[in-house]
Scaffold this motif. Sequence first.
Motif, PDB file in Angstrom:
ATOM      1  N   TYR A  36       1.273  -1.444   4.390  1.00 51.55           N
ATOM      2  CA  TYR A  36       1.922  -0.772   3.264  1.00 51.55           C
ATOM      3  C   TYR A  36       3.073  -1.563   2.659  1.00 51.55           C
ATOM      4  CZ  TYR A  36      -0.922   3.318   4.183  1.00 51.55           C
ATOM      5  OH  TYR A  36      -1.989   4.163   4.337  1.00 51.55           O
ATOM      6  N   THR A  48       4.196  -0.133  -1.093  1.00 57.39           N
ATOM      7  CA  THR A  48       3.146   0.597  -1.794  1.00 57.39           C
ATOM      8  C   THR A  48       3.708   1.837  -2.487  1.00 57.39           C
ATOM      9  OG1 THR A  48       1.588  -0.151  -0.121  1.00 57.39           O
ATOM     10  CG2 THR A  48       0.888   1.687  -1.491  1.00 57.39           C
ATOM     11  N   GLY A 114       6.178   7.839   0.900  1.00 59.33           N
ATOM     12  CA  GLY A 114       5.151   6.942   1.418  1.00 59.33           C
ATOM     13  C   GLY A 114       3.819   7.659   1.550  1.00 59.33           C
ATOM     14  N   TYR A 118       3.022   6.362   5.376  1.00 56.73           N
ATOM     15  CA  TYR A 118       4.009   5.465   5.967  1.00 56.73           C
ATOM     16  C   TYR A 118       5.383   5.891   5.481  1.00 56.73           C
ATOM     17  CZ  TYR A 118       5.172   2.783   1.723  1.00 56.73           C
ATOM     18  OH  TYR A 118       5.651   2.407   0.495  1.00 56.73           O
TER      19      TYR A 118
END
Length: 292
Positions: A36, A48, A114, A118
Amino acid sequence: MTANEPYTVDTEIETVMEDPVFGTYGRLIFPVDSGYYSGDTLGELQLTWYNNIDPDKTVEITNYLKDHAAAGDTVFYDIYTEEEKQADPDKEDTGLFFFKGEPGAPFAVCSAGGGFAYVGAMQDSFPHALELSKRGYNAFALIYRPGAQTACEDLARAISFIFAHAEELEVDTDCYSLWGGSAGGRMAAWLGSYGPAAFGGDDLPRPGAVIMQYTGHSDYTENDPPTFACVGENDGIAGWRTMERRIAALDASGIPTEFHHYPGLRHGFGLGTGTAAEDWIDQAAAFWEAQM
């Protein structure tokens, strides 16, 4: 680099994660799932779903943590016991980073987004916690397990941990605030609506204020805490009018609210340094103070 050299934009992310000054928790400063994030150095870091990442802030945060850890200050707290982590190894990837303010000042818990896949802390909770600590507040950034339910359980545990250790941490538990962006904004809102006990935490007061950024969260109760929200008008993930509708519903219930939407900004702008959102954290902190 030598142990006492400060990090720079050219410092490798891996160097920070493996720095002995952080013991075993250095790996949690960046997403546990390396899929990520991209970039090899602090200056190249990309996360991301995030935009407007400020390399200078990334360097400032990592040096803050390094300097305080080197000085013997506790900058990371486990929220689960070793027994709990052995029973559920996913709990190994949790904890609270502490950005200490004035002794006896109120506390805030910041939860990054996230997508519940994440934790984008370097853009969405560390910067906020650092800035709040500069204003004298005691601020924590939560590293939680992916998944909406487990994330809320970890936030409930974190709040319970802070209340249980308030004297040692030197924090005032009155009118604490929950901050979050994207998925973290949902976490803050859920805990605000239903309280820590609803997610396995102790029977504690709900926060005195919820500060949320760029999330499509629409659930609310008529007893929600005062809520501040902000979002970019070019956000393709969390439409600003969705946030506006929720704030209007809270407002209609007599709950104190404040809402800002910023032209040209996309999802995940964090502190929004150098953008139309530049002053939002000052406004959010003032909103929290008004509830005290």
